[in-house]
Enzyme design. Structure first.
Site, PDB file in Angstrom:
ATOM      1  CG  ASP A  84      35.691  46.410  36.693  1.00 21.90           C
ATOM      2  OD1 ASP A  84      35.430  47.082  35.669  1.00 21.90           O
ATOM      3  OD2 ASP A  84      35.535  45.169  36.738  1.00 21.90           O
ATOM      4  CE  LYS A 115      34.635  42.460  39.187  1.00 19.86           C
ATOM      5  NZ  LYS A 115      35.831  43.145  38.658  1.00 19.86           N
ATOM      6  CE  LYS A 152      34.185  41.553  35.643  1.00 18.89           C
ATOM      7  NZ  LYS A 152      35.224  42.573  35.359  1.00 18.89           N
TER       8      LYS A 152
END
Length: 355
Positions: free
Chosen positions: A192, A255, A291
């Site tokens: 991430d 995300k 996400k």
């Protein structure tokens, strides 16, 4: 009336034709399967080579994207949030949401013991009910990857690691790449990363694009989630532009947030990102996950987001390979609601483990 016998030569000819047709059908199916795999894995940047040729062409493309209708976006997100689902569907939605959670601890006070406990919870979220799905992943800092990997070994739960000087992203590219490589070497299945919001807001889109490409390369086989920190991007138009930069650069997921700022995942910014991945697949054939992270704490919230996914991107995204929740406290509420559906009694927070 008895039909005359078919000559042997005709029988053989028919058999040969049937066998040839069967082989052709199998070859066609195999070809389609290969094409399908190639479509999912094909580099997205190829159709956009002219777009990323220079900073000017990238800027022209991004600023040529349709402007976001703020009122319309927020109204649709609010309307979809009013959908209600029945008991059977709710039970399915709760289990689906549990299976989509990246169970997260990203604190300076994290210890190996805390990470091991988090891993145990990811594998068996409800120790009293082994039918409870595992979570999708645990998400930790790079120095805790090896500990997390050992804690979830053999379970199918992935280990995600934040990287690239999370959460601010204020570091040289070499430091960011070393951060990523260290996490991957320790066993991270997913990375991430955070974009350079300063570069983005200054209009230096090419720097953001090139950093994502470099981190993607450093990931090797690990999947890459690109965090935009939507609460710092100021406008919906910027969120749309960041989404396209991330997807063109090769992100496996886009995300919303780090969970470390005041405004994190909202139905509206998630809806906008779902529209982006839907449109990107329609244009390129490449599917990218989404996400939302931060601020999703209740079962009711999670179900609202699942409705957004189904009604915007479609059922292909209703799978933890393509949709995740970045959360810590959400899991406990899902477990309490799951127990209530099973027993008719609301257990309360004392009946679930504390993260």
């Amino acid at each position: 009336m008895t039909m005359p016998p078919v000559p042997k030569s005709d029988k053989l000819a028919k058999a040969a034709r049937a066998q040839k047709a069967l082989k052709a059908d199998k070859a066609d199916k195999a070809d389609k399967k290969v094409k399908s795999v190639k479509t999912e894995q094909a580099p997205a940047e190829a159709p956009f080579a002219d777009v990323t040729a220079s900073d000017a062409t990238l800027r022209r493309f991004l600023h040529g994207l349709p402007g976001v209708d703020t009122v319309g976006l927020e109204a649709r997100a609010a309307a979809l949030g009013t959908r209600s689902i029945k008991t059977t569907a709710k039970a399915y939605a709760i289990d689906l949401a549990i299976s989509m959670i990246d169970l997260t601890t990203l604190e300076g006070a994290d210890t190996a013991g805390k990470v091991r406990a988090l891993g145990a919870k990811a594998v068996h979220p409800d120790p009293t009910d082994r039918g409870t799905p595992t979570t999708a992943a645990v998400c930790v800092y790079p120095d805790m990857v090896a500990t997390a990997k050992a804690a979830v070994a053999g379970s199918g739960v992935k280990v995600a690691s934040v990287a690239t000087a999370f959460p601010a992203g204020r570091a040289a590219l070499g430091v960011k790449l070393a951060d990523t490589k260290d996490a991957v070497a320790a066993g991270a299945d997913e990375i991430d990363m955070v974009i350079d919001r300063g570069a983005f807001l200054s209009g230096n889109y090419m720097k953001v694009y090139e950093e994502i490409r470099a981190v993607k390369e450093a990931c090797g086989d690990a999947r890459l989630k690109v965090i935009f920190e939507t609460g710092e991007l100021s406008t919906y138009d910027n969120i749309r532009r960041a989404s396209w930069i991330g997807m063109i650069a090769g992100a496996d997921f886009i995300k919303t947030s780090t969970g470390k700022v005041g405004v994190n995942a909202t139905p509206a910014n998630t809806l906008l990102m779902l529209e982006a991945v839907r449109d990107f697949r329609a244009q390129t054939g490449v599917q990218v996950g989404v996400k939302p992270a931060g601020g999703i704490r209740s079962t009711k919230d999670a179900i609202k987001f699942l409705v957004l996914v189904n009604e915007t991107a479609g059922p292909d995204w209703l799978d933890n390979h393509w949709f995740r929740f970045g959360a810590s406290s959400l899991l406990n509420d899902l477990l309490m609601q799951r127990q209530k559906l099973a027993t008719g009694r609301y257990s309360g927070p004392d009946y679930v483990t504390v993260d």
